[in-house]
Write a protein that holds these residues in place. Structure first.
Motif, PDB file in Angstrom:
ATOM      1  N   GLY A  25     -19.189 -11.659  23.688  1.00  0.00           N
ATOM      2  CA  GLY A  25     -19.201 -11.634  22.233  1.00  0.00           C
ATOM      3  C   GLY A  25     -17.872 -12.037  21.625  1.00  0.00           C
ATOM      4  N   LEU A  26     -16.764 -11.600  22.239  1.00  0.00           N
ATOM      5  CA  LEU A  26     -15.447 -12.010  21.741  1.00  0.00           C
ATOM      6  C   LEU A  26     -15.264 -13.516  21.864  1.00  0.00           C
ATOM      7  CD1 LEU A  26     -13.104  -9.169  23.052  1.00  0.00           C
ATOM      8  CD2 LEU A  26     -13.770  -9.627  20.686  1.00  0.00           C
ATOM      9  N   ALA A 145     -28.999 -10.615  24.105  1.00  0.00           N
ATOM     10  CA  ALA A 145     -28.606 -11.963  23.688  1.00  0.00           C
ATOM     11  C   ALA A 145     -28.448 -12.041  22.175  1.00  0.00           C
ATOM     12  CB  ALA A 145     -29.637 -12.981  24.172  1.00  0.00           C
ATOM     13  N   GLY A 146     -29.312 -11.350  21.434  1.00  0.00           N
ATOM     14  CA  GLY A 146     -29.176 -11.342  19.983  1.00  0.00           C
ATOM     15  C   GLY A 146     -27.898 -10.663  19.533  1.00  0.00           C
ATOM     16  N   ALA A 147     -27.581  -9.533  20.170  1.00  0.00           N
ATOM     17  CA  ALA A 147     -26.339  -8.827  19.839  1.00  0.00           C
ATOM     18  C   ALA A 147     -25.119  -9.650  20.240  1.00  0.00           C
ATOM     19  CB  ALA A 147     -26.313  -7.467  20.536  1.00  0.00           C
ATOM     20  N   LEU A 148     -25.236 -10.358  21.360  1.00  0.00           N
ATOM     21  CA  LEU A 148     -24.162 -11.246  21.813  1.00  0.00           C
ATOM     22  C   LEU A 148     -23.887 -12.317  20.765  1.00  0.00           C
ATOM     23  CD1 LEU A 148     -22.396 -12.013  24.349  1.00  0.00           C
ATOM     24  CD2 LEU A 148     -24.293 -13.501  25.025  1.00  0.00           C
ATOM     25  N   TYR A 319     -32.884  -6.772  16.999  1.00  0.00           N
ATOM     26  CA  TYR A 319     -33.892  -5.710  17.102  1.00  0.00           C
ATOM     27  C   TYR A 319     -35.287  -6.317  17.210  1.00  0.00           C
ATOM     28  CZ  TYR A 319     -37.052  -2.014  15.515  1.00  0.00           C
ATOM     29  OH  TYR A 319     -38.105  -1.134  15.396  1.00  0.00           O
ATOM     30  N   PHE A 320     -35.599  -7.263  16.347  1.00  0.00           N
ATOM     31  CA  PHE A 320     -36.946  -7.848  16.342  1.00  0.00           C
ATOM     32  C   PHE A 320     -37.197  -8.748  17.552  1.00  0.00           C
ATOM     33  CE2 PHE A 320     -36.716  -6.886  11.706  1.00  0.00           C
ATOM     34  CZ  PHE A 320     -37.823  -6.037  11.671  1.00  0.00           C
ATOM     35  N   ASN A 321     -36.131  -9.223  18.211  1.00  0.00           N
ATOM     36  CA  ASN A 321     -36.324  -9.990  19.446  1.00  0.00           C
ATOM     37  C   ASN A 321     -37.168  -9.216  20.454  1.00  0.00           C
ATOM     38  OD1 ASN A 321     -35.005 -12.377  18.867  1.00  0.00           O
ATOM     39  ND2 ASN A 321     -33.046 -11.727  19.740  1.00  0.00           N
ATOM     40  N   GLU A 322     -36.939  -7.916  20.555  1.00  0.00           N
ATOM     41  CA  GLU A 322     -37.722  -7.091  21.477  1.00  0.00           C
ATOM     42  C   GLU A 322     -38.985  -6.542  20.813  1.00  0.00           C
ATOM     43  OE1 GLU A 322     -37.172  -7.060  24.492  1.00  0.00           O
ATOM     44  OE2 GLU A 322     -35.063  -7.583  24.691  1.00  0.00           O
ATOM     45  N   LYS A 323     -38.924  -6.264  19.512  1.00  0.00           N
ATOM     46  CA  LYS A 323     -40.039  -5.610  18.820  1.00  0.00           C
ATOM     47  C   LYS A 323     -41.226  -6.548  18.651  1.00  0.00           C
ATOM     48  CE  LYS A 323     -41.242  -1.736  16.716  1.00  0.00           C
ATOM     49  NZ  LYS A 323     -41.247  -0.443  17.409  1.00  0.00           N
ATOM     50  N   ILE A 324     -40.983  -7.774  18.180  1.00  0.00           N
ATOM     51  CA  ILE A 324     -42.090  -8.705  17.947  1.00  0.00           C
ATOM     52  C   ILE A 324     -41.993  -9.963  18.802  1.00  0.00           C
ATOM     53  CG2 ILE A 324     -42.371  -7.873  15.583  1.00  0.00           C
ATOM     54  CD1 ILE A 324     -41.023 -10.423  14.585  1.00  0.00           C
TER      55      ILE A 324
END
Length: 468
Positions: A25-26, A145-148, A319-324
């Protein structure tokens, strides 16, 4: 699924994975700071060097010419020689050249050095995601990956803060800003000591002992923190092809051979559309606000708020990457981005411009969080960096063209012309994913490959298909 993949898939999210997230992320954050700072430097350089709108747009595009070259070659080199070494050298290149750029005195030299620094930025951005997702279980790969990718938003906010507080301090404030954003090279020392090479990549190259040693070290790190690991799930007794040895451009050729053609076309359309619009917007928004009648200080202040909107955009999409699912997340945020761009095209007051600019910032970066999770998943391991790198490189064509096009179109057609163009591009990318995209949620990387391309692709392509 291979034995190495089975061991990685049963690992819980741990301190090891969190450290990977922060390190990767950095890298994204440093890239974003360096890429975004140009938006705050351009209004100053335009006045200082008496640049035309087209010359200003050309400077805005300079970094992304380098991005195209860096992203393409990072993918090809990363699949051939490994992920880690490419990531480290790319960071060094862009930090050193950005520092050098702080001392130039004409726009031609500035253009050349920005383009060369862009090679390092493009290489780093293309290699981080396919590298790090190979360590992560499918249970949280999308969120990871989304948080990254979400660290990009911190970089844009940091650039906005530097632009607001540092650049106006003096006529040479832009030079100080470039020195500040070149400092992250120090993180190389940490990376060199802490990072492993991808065990999935090592296994795909036939280096089983090294891959096993890397996974054993990861397991030991997790167990030392008191975590009891689940037993390894037995894998089917199927041959695992490895040691793919295509020519340097063999992988590039393979991407356009059946059955990968549809996936390659879809990812290239996605990256072109969102990269075109992102850089048209974020490179020019401070300058467009100034041309709309705001002072430089006021436009920079509003730009901080617009850039901050990236943060909830990225992390809501993570969050939605895993949820939907990744595909649904990308399409949903694409629709929101289209609606925001249409609204912005017909905005006339400062208030409505800022509101819809915030909405566009939020939604476009939600798409980014989805695409950084989705793109590495849809390619086999031995083509993962090449697939990600070439999609990113093709997208950089949009980043090269869009700042120049904005510089040309805005004087003619104003906001309706600029953001009408963005709406059309966003719609193209969303339709490509909707029609051609595949579902990846809840499936291991090996399961996705086997389901979409056949069991032979789970380890490596047969030589006849690899263009050797």
């Amino acid at each position: 699924m291979s034995p190495i993949a089975a061991r990685l898939e049963r690992l819980p999210f741990s301190h090891f994975h969190f450290k990977l997230l922060v390190m990767g992320g950095l890298g994204f954050m440093f890239e974003a700071v360096d890429a975004a700072i140009i938006a705050f430097i351009l209004p100053v350089l335009r006045t200082k060097w008496h640049l035309t709108s087209f010359e200003t747009g050309l400077l805005g595009s300079s970094t992304y010419i380098g991005f195209l070259v860096g992203a393409l070659f990072a993918g090809l080199l990363g699949d051939r020689f490994g992920r880690k070494v490419i990531m480290m050298w790319s960071l060094m290149i862009f930090c050193v050249l950005t520092l050098a750029n702080a001392f130039v005195n004409d726009w031609h030299t500035f253009f050349v050095l920005r383009a060369l620094a862009g090679i390092g930025m493009g290489a780093e951005g293309a290699i981080i995601a396919p590298f790090l997702v190979e360590f992560v279980s499918n249970k949280y790969r999308g969120s990871f990956a989304g948080a990254l990718a979400g660290f990009f938003s911190f970089g844009f906010v940091a650039a906005a803060l530097i632009g607001f507080f540092v650049i106006p301090l003096s006529p040479e404030g832009w030079r100080i800003a470039l020195v500040i954003v070149s400092l992250p090279v120090l993180v190389l020392l940490w990376w060199r000591k802490s990072l492993h090479e991808s065990p999935r990549w090592l296994e795909s190259r036939g280096r089983h002992a090294e891959a096993g040693a890397v996974v054993a070290d990861i397991e030991a790190q997790i167990e030392r923190r008191g975590v009891k690991l689940a037993p390894v799930v037995a894998t089917a007794d199927t041959p695992f092809l490895h040691e793919h040895s295509s020519s340097f451009f063999g992988n590039l050729k393979t991407l356009w051979m059946v059955p990968l053609t549809k996936t390659t076309f879809m990812t290239w359309c996605l990256w072109l559309s969102i990269t075109f619009c992102s850089y048209a917007f974020f490179v020019w928004i401070p300058g467009l606000l100034v041309q709309h009648g705001m002072t430089i200080t006021k436009s920079f202040g509003f730009s901080i708020g617009i850039y901050v909107a990236q943060i909830p955009g990225y992390y809501s999409a993570a969050y939605f990457n895993e949820k939907i699912g990744r595909k649904a997340t990308i399409v949903t945020y694409m629709v929101l981005a289209c609606l925001s761009a249409v609204s912005l095209a017909f905005s006339t007051t400062d208030l409505t411009i800022v509101i819809f600019a915030v909405a566009l910032s939020f939604s476009m970066n939600g798409v980014n969080a989805g695409q950084y999770a989705y793109t590495p998943e849809v390619f086999p391991t031995h083509l993962r960096a090449t697939g990600m790198g070439t999609a990113s490189a093709f997208g950089r064509i949009g980043a090269i063209c869009s700042p120049m096009l904005v510089g040309y179109i805005y004087p003619l057609w104003g906001f309706p012309g600029v953001f009408g163009m963005c709406t059309a591009m966003l719609a193209m990318g969303g339709l490509a994913v909707l029609i051609l995209g595949v579902s990846t949620t809840g499936r291991t990387l090996e399961e996705i490959t086997a389901a979409e391309y056949g069991d032979d692709h789970a380890g490596s392509l047969p030589p006849a298909k690899a263009g050797i």
